[in-house]
Design a protein around this motif. Structure first.
Motif, PDB file in Angstrom:
ATOM      1  N   PHE A  82       0.834  -1.204   0.000  1.00 41.64           N
ATOM      2  CA  PHE A  82       0.000   0.000   0.000  1.00 41.64           C
ATOM      3  C   PHE A  82       0.868   1.254   0.000  1.00 41.64           C
ATOM      4  N   ALA A  83       2.015   1.178   0.671  1.00 39.79           N
ATOM      5  CA  ALA A  83       2.932   2.320   0.694  1.00 39.79           C
ATOM      6  C   ALA A  83       3.386   2.674  -0.716  1.00 39.79           C
ATOM      7  N   GLY A  84       3.688   1.640  -1.518  1.00 43.69           N
ATOM      8  CA  GLY A  84       4.079   1.883  -2.896  1.00 43.69           C
ATOM      9  C   GLY A  84       2.964   2.510  -3.704  1.00 43.69           C
ATOM     10  N   LEU A  85       1.728   2.031  -3.492  1.00 41.84           N
ATOM     11  CA  LEU A  85       0.577   2.588  -4.203  1.00 41.84           C
ATOM     12  C   LEU A  85       0.334   4.036  -3.802  1.00 41.84           C
ATOM     13  N   PHE A  86       0.417   4.320  -2.512  1.00 37.35           N
ATOM     14  CA  PHE A  86       0.190   5.680  -2.016  1.00 37.35           C
ATOM     15  C   PHE A  86       1.221   6.644  -2.601  1.00 37.35           C
ATOM     16  N   ALA A  87       2.485   6.204  -2.627  1.00 37.37           N
ATOM     17  CA  ALA A  87       3.544   7.047  -3.187  1.00 37.37           C
ATOM     18  C   ALA A  87       3.324   7.279  -4.677  1.00 37.37           C
ATOM     19  N   SER A  88       2.840   6.241  -5.374  1.00 41.25           N
ATOM     20  CA  SER A  88       2.587   6.356  -6.812  1.00 41.25           C
ATOM     21  C   SER A  88       1.472   7.355  -7.095  1.00 41.25           C
ATOM     22  N   ILE A  89       0.387   7.275  -6.325  1.00 38.17           N
ATOM     23  CA  ILE A  89      -0.733   8.207  -6.508  1.00 38.17           C
ATOM     24  C   ILE A  89      -0.295   9.637  -6.188  1.00 38.17           C
ATOM     25  N   THR A  90       0.492   9.786  -5.127  1.00 36.93           N
ATOM     26  CA  THR A  90       0.998  11.110  -4.758  1.00 36.93           C
ATOM     27  C   THR A  90       1.849  11.702  -5.875  1.00 36.93           C
ATOM     28  N   ASP A  91       2.653  10.845  -6.509  1.00 33.04           N
ATOM     29  CA  ASP A  91       3.511  11.297  -7.605  1.00 33.04           C
ATOM     30  C   ASP A  91       2.673  11.768  -8.794  1.00 33.04           C
ATOM     31  N   ILE A  92       1.602  11.023  -9.119  1.00 36.68           N
ATOM     32  CA  ILE A  92       0.729  11.401 -10.236  1.00 36.68           C
ATOM     33  C   ILE A  92       0.039  12.732  -9.946  1.00 36.68           C
ATOM     34  N   ILE A  93      -0.430  12.908  -8.714  1.00 36.83           N
ATOM     35  CA  ILE A  93      -1.074  14.171  -8.331  1.00 36.83           C
ATOM     36  C   ILE A  93      -0.081  15.321  -8.445  1.00 36.83           C
ATOM     37  N   SER A  94       1.158  15.060  -8.026  1.00 32.74           N
ATOM     38  CA  SER A  94       2.198  16.087  -8.101  1.00 32.74           C
ATOM     39  C   SER A  94       2.461  16.494  -9.549  1.00 32.74           C
ATOM     40  N   ILE A  95       2.485  15.491 -10.456  1.00 33.98           N
ATOM     41  CA  ILE A  95       2.689  15.782 -11.884  1.00 33.98           C
ATOM     42  C   ILE A  95       1.533  16.623 -12.421  1.00 33.98           C
ATOM     43  N   ALA A  96       0.308  16.254 -12.016  1.00 34.62           N
ATOM     44  CA  ALA A  96      -0.882  16.941 -12.529  1.00 34.62           C
ATOM     45  C   ALA A  96      -0.969  18.382 -12.036  1.00 34.62           C
ATOM     46  N   ILE A  97      -0.688  18.589 -10.754  1.00 39.48           N
ATOM     47  CA  ILE A  97      -0.806  19.926 -10.174  1.00 39.48           C
ATOM     48  C   ILE A  97       0.370  20.804 -10.574  1.00 39.48           C
ATOM     49  N   GLY A  98       1.541  20.165 -10.684  1.00 42.34           N
ATOM     50  CA  GLY A  98       2.738  20.923 -11.052  1.00 42.34           C
ATOM     51  C   GLY A  98       3.175  21.886  -9.974  1.00 42.34           C
ATOM     52  N   ASN A  99       3.126  21.441  -8.728  1.00 39.40           N
ATOM     53  CA  ASN A  99       3.515  22.294  -7.606  1.00 39.40           C
ATOM     54  C   ASN A  99       4.992  22.656  -7.649  1.00 39.40           C
ATOM     55  N   ASP A 100       5.341  23.617  -6.840  1.00 38.26           N
ATOM     56  CA  ASP A 100       6.734  23.990  -6.664  1.00 38.26           C
ATOM     57  C   ASP A 100       7.509  22.808  -6.085  1.00 38.26           C
ATOM     58  N   ILE A 101       8.723  22.578  -6.593  1.00 35.62           N
ATOM     59  CA  ILE A 101       9.545  21.441  -6.158  1.00 35.62           C
ATOM     60  C   ILE A 101       9.784  21.489  -4.656  1.00 35.62           C
ATOM     61  N   GLN A 102      10.020  22.672  -4.127  1.00 36.57           N
ATOM     62  CA  GLN A 102      10.288  22.827  -2.700  1.00 36.57           C
ATOM     63  C   GLN A 102       9.072  22.433  -1.867  1.00 36.57           C
ATOM     64  N   ILE A 103       7.886  22.808  -2.330  1.00 37.71           N
ATOM     65  CA  ILE A 103       6.656  22.448  -1.614  1.00 37.71           C
ATOM     66  C   ILE A 103       6.452  20.937  -1.646  1.00 37.71           C
ATOM     67  N   ASP A 104       6.659  20.328  -2.829  1.00 35.71           N
ATOM     68  CA  ASP A 104       6.516  18.873  -2.949  1.00 35.71           C
ATOM     69  C   ASP A 104       7.425  18.142  -1.969  1.00 35.71           C
ATOM     70  N   ALA A 105       8.697  18.557  -1.926  1.00 37.85           N
ATOM     71  CA  ALA A 105       9.663  17.893  -1.045  1.00 37.85           C
ATOM     72  C   ALA A 105       9.271  18.055   0.419  1.00 37.85           C
ATOM     73  N   THR A 106       8.814  19.251   0.782  1.00 38.37           N
ATOM     74  CA  THR A 106       8.389  19.487   2.167  1.00 38.37           C
ATOM     75  C   THR A 106       7.227  18.579   2.538  1.00 38.37           C
ATOM     76  N   VAL A 107       6.256  18.452   1.620  1.00 41.38           N
ATOM     77  CA  VAL A 107       5.098  17.585   1.871  1.00 41.38           C
ATOM     78  C   VAL A 107       5.540  16.131   1.987  1.00 41.38           C
ATOM     79  N   TYR A 108       6.384  15.676   1.053  1.00 43.82           N
ATOM     80  CA  TYR A 108       6.871  14.294   1.081  1.00 43.82           C
ATOM     81  C   TYR A 108       7.519  13.957   2.427  1.00 43.82           C
TER      82      TYR A 108
END
Length: 427
Positions: free
Chosen positions: A175-201
């Motif tokens: 499930f951890a792998g699936l959750f990380a995969s979905i988070t990555d897809i959302i990140s690609i779609a939203i196109g957030n700032d790299i710094q914000i993504d890393a902080t959230v991760y």
């Protein structure tokens, strides 16, 4: 001299009438199951987020070309080798350091490392990229040493208390792998700032690790788990001599009993890591020229990571309810080793860049279909191997067997990393 262990069934008259109910997991089964599921998530999710933040590390190291070229390889070395060594150390610590001490201390150390990493996200390190790089590598080494001891201890515990909870923890890993995969897809779609993504991760990783501490403290105090781990079962283990079995003698005894399944899980992960992500995630859509986001921007994330993680999770869930092969006999090892057939199947899809072999499966449905079977078989067969391993040994060796199975799984991931390099060069 090796000691013999006599097993004596205590008479029913000597037991409290309510003992079976007190020490049963019937009442708290859902809570215990979910706790081990959450503990399983903590084995993989933090490190998955570390890997997913590759764009962040590229931005941090962009002023240092040598570090920028080396960081992915350095991350891999600093994760695989320490984790493998830690799993071996954990086997030696099984009867010397308390389970609680091993689990709680490793979770706390890992949390501290992720907090340090989160703080560095918001610090300008452009003037000291070398120091930032070495601090990050140090955190990775500590995290993976902790992860190795944590994984080995948890699989040892679940191996001792029953296959249901082995299945819970390895389902959490998936499930951890699936959750990380979905988070990555959302990140690609939203196109957030790299710094914000890393902080959230990294913040999520820290919170997950803290949740694992709470979950472990809960299960470690339940009467069922205490009863199983402290030997308060109906079958008491009464040594005929006070001489303790040596660590290496104990491990060799276990390996002799479980080696068919241990080698099976090694072969599973040699093939899985050899192909995923190095090959699967570089298979391109044959329709990439049509300009569609699905066949370009999202193709790898959807057909590679997402399908694999959904299929892998499905296989692990199904294994808890549908068992097609037993723990003895040739069928389970045969199914595990037969997955080598996926190498030519994926290699003949539209993997790019390629050097020697032609594209035979020139339709996007082929890699998707292959990945469904590849992922499901990985999850299903992993669960069976990990659940069956501890059942092949005597009760006093179950914890060692669970930790040993995890060690052989880790050996498979290391061999898979080597295989991936070979496949990339020769397809």
């Amino acid at each position: 001299m090796m000691t013999e262990v006599d097993y004596i069934i205590l008479p029913e008259e000597s037991q409290n009438e309510n003992e079976g109910e007190i020490y049963s997991d019937t009442i708290n089964r859902p809570k215990i199951y979910f706790s081990f599921f959450l503990i399983g998530i903590g084995m993989l999710l933090p490190w998955n987020f570390f890997i997913n933040a590759d764009q962040y590390f590229k931005s941090k190291l962009k002023n240092n070309e040598s570090d920028l070229k080396l960081f992915e390889s350095a991350f891999s070395i600093c994760s695989q080798i320490p984790c493998g060594i830690a799993l071996i150390i954990n086997l030696c610590l099984t009867n010397r350091v308390s389970r609680n001490g091993r689990v709680i201390s490793t979770l706390i150390l890992s949390t501290i490392c992720f907090i340090v990493t989160t703080v560095l996200v918001n610090v300008d390190t452009s003037a000291w990229t070398d120091k930032f790089f070495y601090i990050t590598l140090g955190c990775i080494v500590i995290i993976n040493i902790c992860s190795g001891i944590y994984q080995g201890t948890i699989f040892g515990i679940t191996g001792a208390i029953g296959p249901r909870y082995i299945q819970a923890s390895i389902t959490g890993v998936s499930f951890a792998g699936l959750f990380a995969s979905i988070t990555d897809i959302i990140s690609i779609a939203i196109g957030n700032d790299i710094q914000i993504d890393a902080t959230v991760y990294f913040t999520i990783a820290s919170l997950i690790l803290c949740s694992c501490i709470v979950a472990y403290v809960y299960v470690s105090k339940t009467p069922f788990v205490v009863h199983k781990l402290d030997g308060k079962s109906e079958m008491k283990e009464i040594p005929s001599s006070d001489q303790e079995i040596g660590v290496f003698t104990r491990i060799s005894m276990v390996v002799k009993m479980i080696y068919p399944l241990a080698l099976s899980v090694t072969s599973l992960y040699t093939i899985t890591i050899g192909l995923m992500p190095a090959i699967l995630c570089d298979i391109k859509s044959v329709d990439s020229d049509n300009g569609s986001a699905i066949t370009n921007k999202y193709f790898s994330a959807l057909t590679g990571f997402l399908i694999f993680n959904v299929g892998d999770l499905s296989g692990r869930v199904v294994s808890g309810n549908v068992v097609l092969v037993g723990k003895k006999g040739p069928w389970l090892p045969l199914l595990c080793f037969s997955r080598i057939l996926f190498i030519p199947l994926f290699g003949l899809c539209n993997y790019q860049p390629r050097r020697y072999f032609p594209v035979v499966f020139s339709n996007d449905l082929y890699p998707i279909l292959f990945n469904v079977f590849f992922a499901f078989s990985n999850g299903y067969l992993t669960s069976l191997c990990m659940m069956y391993g501890p059942q092949l040994v005597e009760p006093n060796l179950m914890e060692t067997a669970g930790a040993t199975m995890q060690l052989f799984l880790n050996i498979g991931t290391g061999l898979g990393a080597v295989l991936s390099i070979i496949l990339v060069k020769f397809i």
